[in-house]
Design an enzyme around this catalytic site. Structure first.
Site, PDB file in Angstrom:
ATOM      1  N   HIS A   1       0.872  -1.179   0.000  1.00  0.00           N
ATOM      2  CA  HIS A   1       0.000   0.000   0.000  1.00  0.00           C
ATOM      3  C   HIS A   1       0.910   1.231   0.000  1.00  0.00           C
ATOM      4  O   HIS A   1       2.023   1.176   0.524  1.00  0.00           O
ATOM      5  CB  HIS A   1      -0.838  -0.043   1.289  1.00  0.00           C
ATOM      6  CG  HIS A   1      -1.932   0.971   1.378  1.00  0.00           C
ATOM      7  ND1 HIS A   1      -1.704   2.267   1.771  1.00  0.00           N
ATOM      8  CD2 HIS A   1      -3.254   0.881   1.148  1.00  0.00           C
ATOM      9  CE1 HIS A   1      -2.848   2.925   1.782  1.00  0.00           C
ATOM     10  NE2 HIS A   1      -3.814   2.116   1.405  1.00  0.00           N
TER      11      HIS A   1
ATOM     12  N   ASP B   1       2.682  -4.864   7.889  1.00  0.00           N
ATOM     13  CA  ASP B   1       1.493  -4.041   7.703  1.00  0.00           C
ATOM     14  C   ASP B   1       0.317  -5.005   7.774  1.00  0.00           C
ATOM     15  O   ASP B   1       0.044  -5.749   6.825  1.00  0.00           O
ATOM     16  CB  ASP B   1       1.577  -3.333   6.344  1.00  0.00           C
ATOM     17  CG  ASP B   1       0.262  -2.666   5.950  1.00  0.00           C
ATOM     18  OD1 ASP B   1      -0.730  -2.824   6.679  1.00  0.00           O
ATOM     19  OD2 ASP B   1       0.239  -2.002   4.895  1.00  0.00           O
TER      20      ASP B   1
ATOM     21  N   CYS C   1      -4.680   2.508  -3.774  1.00  0.00           N
ATOM     22  CA  CYS C   1      -3.412   2.974  -3.153  1.00  0.00           C
ATOM     23  C   CYS C   1      -2.298   1.954  -3.350  1.00  0.00           C
ATOM     24  O   CYS C   1      -1.423   1.806  -2.478  1.00  0.00           O
ATOM     25  CB  CYS C   1      -3.581   3.290  -1.666  1.00  0.00           C
ATOM     26  SG  CYS C   1      -4.710   4.620  -1.364  1.00  0.00           S
TER      27      CYS C   1
ATOM     28  N   LYS D   1     -10.629  -1.013  10.229  1.00  0.00           N
ATOM     29  CA  LYS D   1     -10.729  -2.204   9.375  1.00  0.00           C
ATOM     30  C   LYS D   1     -11.207  -3.407  10.184  1.00  0.00           C
ATOM     31  O   LYS D   1     -11.513  -4.446   9.627  1.00  0.00           O
ATOM     32  CB  LYS D   1      -9.368  -2.551   8.757  1.00  0.00           C
ATOM     33  CG  LYS D   1      -8.681  -1.395   8.083  1.00  0.00           C
ATOM     34  CD  LYS D   1      -8.795  -1.427   6.600  1.00  0.00           C
ATOM     35  CE  LYS D   1      -7.845  -0.406   6.004  1.00  0.00           C
ATOM     36  NZ  LYS D   1      -8.283   0.109   4.727  1.00  0.00           N
TER      37      LYS D   1
ATOM     38  N   GLN E   1      -4.948  -5.270   6.592  1.00  0.00           N
ATOM     39  CA  GLN E   1      -5.962  -6.198   6.061  1.00  0.00           C
ATOM     40  C   GLN E   1      -5.971  -7.516   6.812  1.00  0.00           C
ATOM     41  O   GLN E   1      -7.008  -8.164   6.918  1.00  0.00           O
ATOM     42  CB  GLN E   1      -5.716  -6.469   4.570  1.00  0.00           C
ATOM     43  CG  GLN E   1      -5.880  -5.267   3.682  1.00  0.00           C
ATOM     44  CD  GLN E   1      -7.289  -4.691   3.701  1.00  0.00           C
ATOM     45  OE1 GLN E   1      -8.266  -5.401   3.912  1.00  0.00           O
ATOM     46  NE2 GLN E   1      -7.389  -3.394   3.508  1.00  0.00           N
TER      47      GLN E   1
HETATM   48  N1  PMP Z   1      -2.019  -0.893   4.403  1.00  0.00           N
HETATM   49  C1  PMP Z   1      -2.995  -1.609   3.860  1.00  0.00           C
HETATM   50  C2  PMP Z   1      -2.694  -3.001   3.358  1.00  0.00           C
HETATM   51  C3  PMP Z   1      -4.277  -1.084   3.756  1.00  0.00           C
HETATM   52  O1  PMP Z   1      -5.252  -1.816   3.209  1.00  0.00           O
HETATM   53  C4  PMP Z   1      -4.526   0.217   4.242  1.00  0.00           C
HETATM   54  C5  PMP Z   1      -5.899   0.842   4.115  1.00  0.00           C
HETATM   55  N2  PMP Z   1      -6.462   0.733   2.856  1.00  0.00           N
HETATM   56  C6  PMP Z   1      -3.469   0.930   4.818  1.00  0.00           C
HETATM   57  C7  PMP Z   1      -2.236   0.333   4.889  1.00  0.00           C
HETATM   58  C8  PMP Z   1      -3.645   2.299   5.367  1.00  0.00           C
HETATM   59  O2  PMP Z   1      -4.558   2.291   6.432  1.00  0.00           O
HETATM   60  P1  PMP Z   1      -5.103   3.627   7.058  1.00  0.00           P
HETATM   61  O3  PMP Z   1      -5.603   4.464   5.914  1.00  0.00           O
HETATM   62  O4  PMP Z   1      -6.195   3.181   7.976  1.00  0.00           O
HETATM   63  O5  PMP Z   1      -3.976   4.279   7.769  1.00  0.00           O
END
Ligand code: PMP
Length: 417
Positions: free
Chosen positions: A134, A211, A375, A237, A214
């Site tokens: 991401h 990270d 993203c 999430k 998910q």
């Molecule tokens: N890493 C992953 C794999 C994600 O799916 C997301 C959210 N889409 C993020 C990081 C970022 O999370 P947040 O916007 O809640 O900080």
């Protein structure tokens, strides 16, 4: 034997319709249609217990934490710190000192990039990430690498959307200072072999950040078993509120790291000559925390534990398999991300229909999916596409909702024929 019986009893008691009753938002109609919410990788819906915890906090406990001597402040502090203990237990950390409240995964990763990175990176050093990260696990490393004249090394992915581990073994070296990897990909659904990556990195004495944005709502996480050094996730999430997240870090590492932000609560003593910092975990929690968010997250984790991953995993796997098989039957649809191990996410494209058109069409049918690059632009580049449609599942989704998705997609192909 008893344990097994317990699991069987629990599994039998998993009724998705009963779970859905806990989520008031799922009952509403959108555009005159029953809401079919399959955009869970973006954010999950909140059960009534979480909404009540938030409501109750502001109605009966709202106050600032840690410094107060009055009743409400003590009550708010106790609830916030109880939430920290819940997080600790949920991911099996050794101590509350290893649990830092942040705004979310993004802030957690930035904390490590700036605090650990500033302290440990030198010119010519390397940080390993992968093609499927991401942006929040790419850009902070680019920023700190530019500042420290360090470099990013990338683990590539194969056509199925899996990490090519042989390449990881080629790029890891004594120059590597950190490996930062997504546990479950938000655009491909791939579950990465993180245990293997961690043990390979540790053989070089290199720490690993996971990270888990998910992973956290699809898989049970045990940081001691994984032996990861840092782990980041977001409350929103995992059925909790937005604006709250967690950074787990091994105490020995966190102890050596300087504060990320300065301000109230993170200090021990301030004079103009010298400031000393608070102990862990407060050293990393400058300013007033998202108190209510922390309490809401703690309640969300209680909720997930009460359902149990032993029930959630088979149900979500059923949905994923069913949806994958059904989508494959649709003319002109191609699935992006066919890893052997996947969780919760199906990305797909059509030969001749733009994902945004698909998403807009589905919205008219009450179906909420996400379209775009999610993203993860390097993933899009890897597959030579601009965007995908992404359906992503949570514990409250049903096969009937997948049928609604599939029928709506068939209508899309008819309209765009
Ligand atoms: N890493 C992953 C794999 C994600 O799916 C997301 C959210 N889409 C993020 C990081 C970022 O999370 P947040 O916007 O809640 O900080």
């Amino acid at each position: 034997m008893n344990h097994k019986l317990n699991i069987v009893e629990k599994a039998a008691s998993f009724e998705v319709q009963k779970i859905r009753e806990d989520f008031p938002i799922l009952k509403q109609l959108v555009r005159g249609k029953t809401l079919c919410y399959i955009d869970n990788a973006a954010t999950t819906q909140k059960p009534m217990v979480v909404l009540n915890a938030i409501d109750n906090y502001y109605k009966s406990k709202n106050s600032n934490i840690h410094r107060g001597v009055h009743f409400l402040s003590e009550a708010a502090t106790a609830s916030f710190e109880a939430a920290r203990t819940k997080v600790k237990e949920f991911i099996n950390a050794k101590s509350e000192n290893e649990i830092i409240f942040t705004r979310g995964t993004t802030e957690s990763i930035n904390l490590v990039a700036y605090s650990f990175g500033r302290n440990n990176l030198n010119e010519g050093d390397e940080i390993i990430i992968s093609t499927m990260e991401h942006h929040s696990n790419i850009v902070p490393w680019q920023l700190i690498a530019a500042e420290k004249k360090a470099h990013l090394k990338i683990i590539p992915i194969n056509d199925k959307g899996e990490l090519i581990l042989e390449e990881f073994e080629k790029i890891i070296s004594e120059r590597t200072k950190l490996v930062s990897i997504v546990y479950v990909s938000n655009s491909l659904g791939t579950i990465n072999p993180v245990e293997e990556i961690i043990s390979k990195a540790h053989a070089y004495g290199i720490p690993v950040l996971l990270d888990a944005a998910q992973a956290v709502y699809h898989l049970p996480i045990d940081v001691q078993k994984l032996d990861c050094d840092f782990l980041a996730f977001s409350g929103h999430k995992i059925y909790g509120p937005t604006g709250i997240g967690i950074l787990y870090g091994k105490e020995t590492l966190l102890e050596k790291m300087p504060p990320f932000m300065g301000g109230g609560d993170m200090i021990s003593k301030v004079t103009f000559e010298k400031t000393t910092y608070n102990s862990l975990p407060y050293k990393f929690e400058a300013g007033t925390s998202n108190i209510c968010g922390g309490i809401g997250l703690g309640t969300a984790l209680d909720y997930v534990s009460s359902i149990g991953f032993e029930n959630i995993i088979p149900h979500e796997n059923d949905l994923l398999n069913y949806a994958t098989n059904e989508l494959k039957l649709i003319n002109g649809l191609r699935i992006i991300g066919e890893a052997d191990k996947k969780a919760g996410v199906i990305s797909f494209v059509f030969n001749n229909i733009h994902p945004h058109d698909v998403g807009t069409f589905l919205d008219f049918e009450g179906v909420a999916i996400r379209t775009g690059h999610h993203c993860t632009q390097p993933v899009m580049d890897r597959f030579n596409i601009a965007a995908t449609c992404r359906a992503s599942f949570a514990m409250y989704n049903t096969k009937e909702e997948i049928d609604i998705l599939v029928n709506a997609l068939k209508n899309v192909t008819e309209v765009f024929k």
